[in-house]
Design a protein around this motif. Sequence first.
Motif, PDB file in Angstrom:
ATOM      1  N   ASP A 155       2.834  13.683  -7.527  1.00 39.82           N
ATOM      2  CA  ASP A 155       4.098  14.504  -7.365  1.00 39.82           C
ATOM      3  C   ASP A 155       5.286  13.678  -6.339  1.00 39.82           C
ATOM      4  O   ASP A 155       6.237  13.931  -6.777  1.00 39.82           O
ATOM      5  CB  ASP A 155       3.935  16.068  -6.720  1.00 39.82           C
ATOM      6  CG  ASP A 155       3.361  16.741  -7.540  1.00 39.82           C
ATOM      7  OD1 ASP A 155       2.419  17.685  -7.347  1.00 39.82           O
ATOM      8  OD2 ASP A 155       3.310  16.656  -9.061  1.00 39.82           O
ATOM      9  N   ALA A 156       4.642  13.069  -5.387  1.00 43.65           N
ATOM     10  CA  ALA A 156       5.518  12.113  -4.872  1.00 43.65           C
ATOM     11  C   ALA A 156       5.152  10.844  -4.392  1.00 43.65           C
ATOM     12  O   ALA A 156       3.840  10.852  -3.973  1.00 43.65           O
ATOM     13  CB  ALA A 156       6.197  12.982  -3.711  1.00 43.65           C
ATOM     14  N   TRP A 157       5.919  10.201  -4.008  1.00 37.82           N
ATOM     15  CA  TRP A 157       5.023   8.521  -3.393  1.00 37.82           C
ATOM     16  C   TRP A 157       6.094   8.244  -2.120  1.00 37.82           C
ATOM     17  O   TRP A 157       7.172   8.734  -2.103  1.00 37.82           O
ATOM     18  CB  TRP A 157       5.478   7.640  -4.364  1.00 37.82           C
ATOM     19  CG  TRP A 157       4.554   7.707  -5.701  1.00 37.82           C
ATOM     20  CD1 TRP A 157       4.690   8.387  -6.786  1.00 37.82           C
ATOM     21  CD2 TRP A 157       3.095   7.273  -5.934  1.00 37.82           C
ATOM     22  NE1 TRP A 157       3.739   8.388  -7.893  1.00 37.82           N
ATOM     23  CE2 TRP A 157       2.785   7.537  -7.300  1.00 37.82           C
ATOM     24  CE3 TRP A 157       2.622   6.079  -5.127  1.00 37.82           C
ATOM     25  CZ2 TRP A 157       1.637   6.906  -7.852  1.00 37.82           C
ATOM     26  CZ3 TRP A 157       1.536   5.517  -5.860  1.00 37.82           C
ATOM     27  CH2 TRP A 157       0.718   6.237  -7.200  1.00 37.82           C
ATOM     28  N   GLY A 158       5.255   7.547  -1.345  1.00 36.28           N
ATOM     29  CA  GLY A 158       6.105   6.922  -0.321  1.00 36.28           C
ATOM     30  C   GLY A 158       6.520   5.332  -0.751  1.00 36.28           C
ATOM     31  O   GLY A 158       6.300   5.209  -1.923  1.00 36.28           O
ATOM     32  N   ASN A 159       7.235   5.032   0.056  1.00 33.70           N
ATOM     33  CA  ASN A 159       8.099   3.737  -0.352  1.00 33.70           C
ATOM     34  C   ASN A 159       6.969   2.550  -0.219  1.00 33.70           C
ATOM     35  O   ASN A 159       7.462   1.235  -0.565  1.00 33.70           O
ATOM     36  CB  ASN A 159       9.258   3.262   0.402  1.00 33.70           C
ATOM     37  CG  ASN A 159      10.389   4.340   0.154  1.00 33.70           C
ATOM     38  OD1 ASN A 159      10.466   4.891  -1.080  1.00 33.70           O
ATOM     39  ND2 ASN A 159      11.164   4.801   0.906  1.00 33.70           N
TER      40      ASN A 159
ATOM     41  N   TYR B  98       0.789  -1.039  -0.003  1.00 25.88           N
ATOM     42  CA  TYR B  98       0.000   0.045  -0.147  1.00 25.88           C
ATOM     43  C   TYR B  98       0.955   1.125   0.100  1.00 25.88           C
ATOM     44  O   TYR B  98       1.965   1.290   0.693  1.00 25.88           O
ATOM     45  CB  TYR B  98      -1.090   0.011   1.353  1.00 25.88           C
ATOM     46  CG  TYR B  98      -1.992  -0.997   1.155  1.00 25.88           C
ATOM     47  CD1 TYR B  98      -1.749  -2.509   1.148  1.00 25.88           C
ATOM     48  CD2 TYR B  98      -3.171  -0.693   0.873  1.00 25.88           C
ATOM     49  CE1 TYR B  98      -3.102  -3.188   0.807  1.00 25.88           C
ATOM     50  CE2 TYR B  98      -4.153  -1.390   0.615  1.00 25.88           C
ATOM     51  CZ  TYR B  98      -3.999  -2.851   0.655  1.00 25.88           C
ATOM     52  OH  TYR B  98      -5.213  -3.531   0.404  1.00 25.88           O
ATOM     53  N   TYR B  99       0.484   2.227  -0.741  1.00 30.79           N
ATOM     54  CA  TYR B  99       1.226   3.331  -0.930  1.00 30.79           C
ATOM     55  C   TYR B  99       0.374   4.442  -0.983  1.00 30.79           C
ATOM     56  O   TYR B  99      -0.837   4.713  -1.028  1.00 30.79           O
ATOM     57  CB  TYR B  99       2.123   3.355  -2.370  1.00 30.79           C
ATOM     58  CG  TYR B  99       2.714   2.441  -2.821  1.00 30.79           C
ATOM     59  CD1 TYR B  99       2.249   1.085  -3.373  1.00 30.79           C
ATOM     60  CD2 TYR B  99       4.153   2.704  -2.601  1.00 30.79           C
ATOM     61  CE1 TYR B  99       3.045   0.307  -3.887  1.00 30.79           C
ATOM     62  CE2 TYR B  99       5.058   1.459  -3.071  1.00 30.79           C
ATOM     63  CZ  TYR B  99       4.422   0.405  -3.828  1.00 30.79           C
ATOM     64  OH  TYR B  99       5.325  -0.554  -4.083  1.00 30.79           O
ATOM     65  N   CYS B 100       0.862   5.654  -0.257  1.00 28.67           N
ATOM     66  CA  CYS B 100       0.278   7.042  -0.237  1.00 28.67           C
ATOM     67  C   CYS B 100       1.004   7.888  -1.304  1.00 28.67           C
ATOM     68  O   CYS B 100       2.363   7.836  -1.438  1.00 28.67           O
ATOM     69  CB  CYS B 100       0.301   7.642   0.933  1.00 28.67           C
ATOM     70  SG  CYS B 100       1.775   7.954   1.951  1.00 28.67           S
ATOM     71  N   ALA B 101       0.413   8.948  -1.847  1.00 28.02           N
ATOM     72  CA  ALA B 101       1.106   9.765  -2.642  1.00 28.02           C
ATOM     73  C   ALA B 101       0.493  11.353  -2.565  1.00 28.02           C
ATOM     74  O   ALA B 101      -0.605  11.179  -2.365  1.00 28.02           O
ATOM     75  CB  ALA B 101       0.895   9.364  -4.221  1.00 28.02           C
ATOM     76  N   ALA B 102       1.205  12.062  -3.116  1.00 25.84           N
ATOM     77  CA  ALA B 102       0.831  13.394  -2.977  1.00 25.84           C
ATOM     78  C   ALA B 102       0.569  14.121  -4.268  1.00 25.84           C
ATOM     79  O   ALA B 102       1.238  13.983  -5.220  1.00 25.84           O
ATOM     80  CB  ALA B 102       1.904  14.403  -2.022  1.00 25.84           C
TER      81      ALA B 102
END
Length: 128
Positions: free
Chosen positions: A116-120, A94-98
């Motif tokens: 614009d950006a992702w977690g690992n 599971y990922y979160c992203a901005a």
Amino acid sequence: QLQLVESGGGLVQPGGSLRLSCIVSGFTLDDYAIAWFRQIPGKEREGIGCISRSDGSTYLLNSEKDRFTISRDKGKNTAYLQMNSLKPEDTAVYYCAADRPVLAYVCYYSRPDRMDAWGNGTLVTVSS
């Protein structure tokens, strides 16, 4: 620099619950919407839902509206994905992203290319 870090994944039995956290830095939740995705190995990344940057409106995949909830705590710079009644087929990273849509009250979860950006990512395993 936009940074996101997911946590809260792990092994859970079918029917159980987990709350995933997405701690952000380098920006605030007033500036960016947060979207949640998941990816099963060998499959495309799937959008689950998102929370807008203005009033915190949430949008969820229809198939998950009864089980999943998205929320945020702006004071902690953290967004959450609450998952209930978990099934083995929920096993995924599971990922979160901005994302920063022009309209502050909307967000997108079906467009990973927008982010614009992702977690690992954090691994969720649902198994008995």
